[in-house]
Every structure is written in C-alpha cells, then in structure tokens.
Motif scaffolding. Structure first.
Motif, PDB file in Angstrom:
ATOM      1  N   VAL A   1      -5.469  -4.923  -7.853  1.00 27.44           N
ATOM      2  CA  VAL A   1      -4.837  -3.511  -7.880  1.00 27.44           C
ATOM      3  C   VAL A   1      -6.009  -2.598  -7.624  1.00 27.44           C
ATOM      4  CG1 VAL A   1      -3.463  -1.833  -9.176  1.00 27.44           C
ATOM      5  CG2 VAL A   1      -3.018  -4.583  -9.467  1.00 27.44           C
ATOM      6  N   GLY A   2      -5.809  -1.604  -6.805  1.00 26.64           N
ATOM      7  CA  GLY A   2      -6.596  -0.477  -6.361  1.00 26.64           C
ATOM      8  C   GLY A   2      -6.115   0.648  -5.427  1.00 26.64           C
ATOM      9  N   SER A   3      -7.158   1.081  -4.916  1.00 23.78           N
ATOM     10  CA  SER A   3      -6.952   2.004  -3.861  1.00 23.78           C
ATOM     11  C   SER A   3      -6.317   1.465  -2.349  1.00 23.78           C
ATOM     12  CB  SER A   3      -8.029   2.990  -3.457  1.00 23.78           C
ATOM     13  OG  SER A   3      -9.135   2.277  -2.949  1.00 23.78           O
ATOM     14  N   ASN A   4      -5.878   2.243  -1.939  1.00 24.38           N
ATOM     15  CA  ASN A   4      -5.207   1.618  -0.493  1.00 24.38           C
ATOM     16  C   ASN A   4      -6.366   0.976   0.309  1.00 24.38           C
ATOM     17  OD1 ASN A   4      -2.422   2.307  -0.638  1.00 24.38           O
ATOM     18  ND2 ASN A   4      -3.003   4.418   0.173  1.00 24.38           N
ATOM     19  N   GLU A   5      -7.452   1.665   0.374  1.00 25.46           N
ATOM     20  CA  GLU A   5      -8.652   1.165   1.177  1.00 25.46           C
ATOM     21  C   GLU A   5      -9.370  -0.126   0.303  1.00 25.46           C
ATOM     22  OE1 GLU A   5      -8.740   4.640   0.007  1.00 25.46           O
ATOM     23  OE2 GLU A   5      -7.978   5.160   1.811  1.00 25.46           O
ATOM     24  N   GLU A   6      -9.261  -0.315  -0.647  1.00 31.11           N
ATOM     25  CA  GLU A   6      -9.817  -1.443  -1.275  1.00 31.11           C
ATOM     26  C   GLU A   6      -8.862  -2.788  -1.169  1.00 31.11           C
ATOM     27  OE1 GLU A   6     -12.026   0.507  -5.559  1.00 31.11           O
ATOM     28  OE2 GLU A   6      -9.614  -0.036  -5.464  1.00 31.11           O
ATOM     29  N   ILE A   7      -7.450  -2.292  -1.249  1.00 30.26           N
ATOM     30  CA  ILE A   7      -6.597  -3.585  -1.222  1.00 30.26           C
ATOM     31  C   ILE A   7      -6.393  -4.071   0.494  1.00 30.26           C
ATOM     32  CG2 ILE A   7      -4.329  -4.306  -1.549  1.00 30.26           C
ATOM     33  CD1 ILE A   7      -6.104  -3.838  -4.008  1.00 30.26           C
TER      34      ILE A   7
ATOM     35  N   ARG B   1      -2.460 -13.278   8.427  1.00 29.50           N
ATOM     36  CA  ARG B   1      -1.311 -13.809   8.144  1.00 29.50           C
ATOM     37  C   ARG B   1      -0.623 -12.992   7.071  1.00 29.50           C
ATOM     38  NH1 ARG B   1      -1.063 -20.046   8.643  1.00 29.50           N
ATOM     39  NH2 ARG B   1      -1.454 -20.400  10.819  1.00 29.50           N
ATOM     40  N   THR B   2      -1.195 -11.873   6.526  1.00 27.70           N
ATOM     41  CA  THR B   2      -0.843 -11.113   5.319  1.00 27.70           C
ATOM     42  C   THR B   2       0.273 -10.389   5.746  1.00 27.70           C
ATOM     43  OG1 THR B   2      -3.156 -11.236   4.553  1.00 27.70           O
ATOM     44  CG2 THR B   2      -1.686  -9.574   3.462  1.00 27.70           C
ATOM     45  N   ARG B   3       1.134 -10.267   4.968  1.00 29.54           N
ATOM     46  CA  ARG B   3       2.467  -9.343   5.035  1.00 29.54           C
ATOM     47  C   ARG B   3       2.001  -8.003   4.353  1.00 29.54           C
ATOM     48  NH1 ARG B   3       8.076  -9.806   2.294  1.00 29.54           N
ATOM     49  NH2 ARG B   3       9.084  -8.032   3.152  1.00 29.54           N
ATOM     50  N   VAL B   4       2.030  -6.988   5.222  1.00 29.89           N
ATOM     51  CA  VAL B   4       1.601  -5.668   4.729  1.00 29.89           C
ATOM     52  C   VAL B   4       3.002  -4.839   4.394  1.00 29.89           C
ATOM     53  CG1 VAL B   4       0.293  -3.501   5.001  1.00 29.89           C
ATOM     54  CG2 VAL B   4      -0.640  -5.819   5.746  1.00 29.89           C
ATOM     55  N   VAL B   5       3.055  -4.248   3.251  1.00 25.78           N
ATOM     56  CA  VAL B   5       4.026  -3.294   3.182  1.00 25.78           C
ATOM     57  C   VAL B   5       4.007  -1.929   2.583  1.00 25.78           C
ATOM     58  CG1 VAL B   5       6.373  -2.879   1.599  1.00 25.78           C
ATOM     59  CG2 VAL B   5       5.764  -5.196   2.164  1.00 25.78           C
ATOM     60  N   ASP B   6       4.133  -0.988   3.755  1.00 31.46           N
ATOM     61  CA  ASP B   6       3.716   0.525   3.518  1.00 31.46           C
ATOM     62  C   ASP B   6       4.864   1.315   2.905  1.00 31.46           C
ATOM     63  OD1 ASP B   6       2.202   2.844   3.343  1.00 31.46           O
ATOM     64  OD2 ASP B   6       1.734   2.836   5.424  1.00 31.46           O
TER      65      ASP B   6
ATOM     66  N   VAL C   1       0.773  -1.200  -0.170  1.00 32.23           N
ATOM     67  CA  VAL C   1      -0.275   0.033   0.074  1.00 32.23           C
ATOM     68  C   VAL C   1       0.927   1.234   0.095  1.00 32.23           C
ATOM     69  CG1 VAL C   1      -1.919  -1.011   1.290  1.00 32.23           C
ATOM     70  CG2 VAL C   1      -0.278  -0.135   2.582  1.00 32.23           C
ATOM     71  N   GLY C   2       0.388   2.298  -0.480  1.00 33.02           N
ATOM     72  CA  GLY C   2       1.078   3.573  -0.343  1.00 33.02           C
ATOM     73  C   GLY C   2       2.257   3.735  -1.318  1.00 33.02           C
ATOM     74  N   ALA C   3       1.813   2.759  -2.696  1.00 34.89           N
ATOM     75  CA  ALA C   3       2.850   2.981  -3.675  1.00 34.89           C
ATOM     76  C   ALA C   3       2.281   3.549  -4.906  1.00 34.89           C
ATOM     77  CB  ALA C   3       3.238   1.614  -3.934  1.00 34.89           C
TER      78      ALA C   3
ATOM     79  N   ALA D   1      -2.290   0.692  -4.585  1.00 36.59           N
ATOM     80  CA  ALA D   1      -1.865  -0.572  -3.926  1.00 36.59           C
ATOM     81  C   ALA D   1      -2.053  -2.030  -4.551  1.00 36.59           C
ATOM     82  CB  ALA D   1      -2.733  -0.491  -2.658  1.00 36.59           C
ATOM     83  N   VAL D   2      -1.365  -2.807  -4.115  1.00 39.62           N
ATOM     84  CA  VAL D   2      -1.505  -4.218  -4.885  1.00 39.62           C
ATOM     85  C   VAL D   2      -1.888  -5.281  -4.060  1.00 39.62           C
ATOM     86  CG1 VAL D   2      -0.150  -5.996  -6.446  1.00 39.62           C
ATOM     87  CG2 VAL D   2       0.060  -3.264  -6.667  1.00 39.62           C
TER      88      VAL D   2
END
Length: 102
Positions: A84-90, A97-102, A57-59, A73-74
């Motif tokens: 692929v979409g906005s930060n809120e959608e993704i 267990r999801t790894r979130v990269v900001d 997110v934030g990319a 975001a992806v």
C-alpha cells in the motif's frame, strides 16, 4: 524409623542439575522460534520478486495505520494485499500480466 539424611543430598544435586538445564532450554527454544519465524515470515525483498496480479491506483485507501492513515494505491498478489502506498511506488510492482485499475 525412616532416615532422611540420605535423601537431602540427592535432592540438592537434582535441583542444581535442573537449574543448569534452564538456560540450555531457553537457548534451544529461542533458536527453534527464530528458525520457524524465518521460514514463515516473508522479507521485504520477497514482495518485489514477483509482479502483483492487481494494482489499484488513483484511489483513496484507508490503511487503519496511525503512521500512514491514507494511501493512493494498493497492490494485490493472489488473495493478499502485498503493498500500500503512493501511485509511483505501487506502479513499480506492476508487470506485463498485471491488471491495472485506475
């Protein structure tokens, strides 16, 4: 001397029979194609059934889609991009267990 009169009616009947088969073959091919497509093409609800493995997110993402050339975001599951979409959608696709990269 060869007599061709008996061959003509048989050939005409055979051609009429072949013409009657064409719509049936086309219908069979269409049904077979529809079955194969439904088995291998995921629906939109399939993308949300399980959580993404990685969310970025934030990319600044270039999508190469004329309708939506850029996104924020992806989401990735396995080795495939699932959304692929906005930060809120993704962020909605992220699980425990999801790894979130900001």
């Amino acid at each position: 001397m060869i007599h061709y009169a008996s061959v003509v009616p048989v050939t005409a009947r055979f051609q009429r029979h072949r013409k009657a088969e064409r719509p049936m073959r086309a219908a069979f091919a269409f049904v077979l194609l529809a079955c194969l497509m439904s088995a291998f093409i995921p629906t939109a609800s399939d993308a949300r059934q399980s959580d993404a493995d990685l969310v970025v997110v934030g990319a600044r993402v270039r999508t190469m889609d004329a309708a939506r050339p850029e996104a924020e975001a992806v989401a990735v599951r396995g080795n495939r991009i699932v959304a692929v979409g906005s930060n809120e959608e993704i962020r909605k696709l992220a699980g425990a267990r999801t790894r979130v990269v900001d």
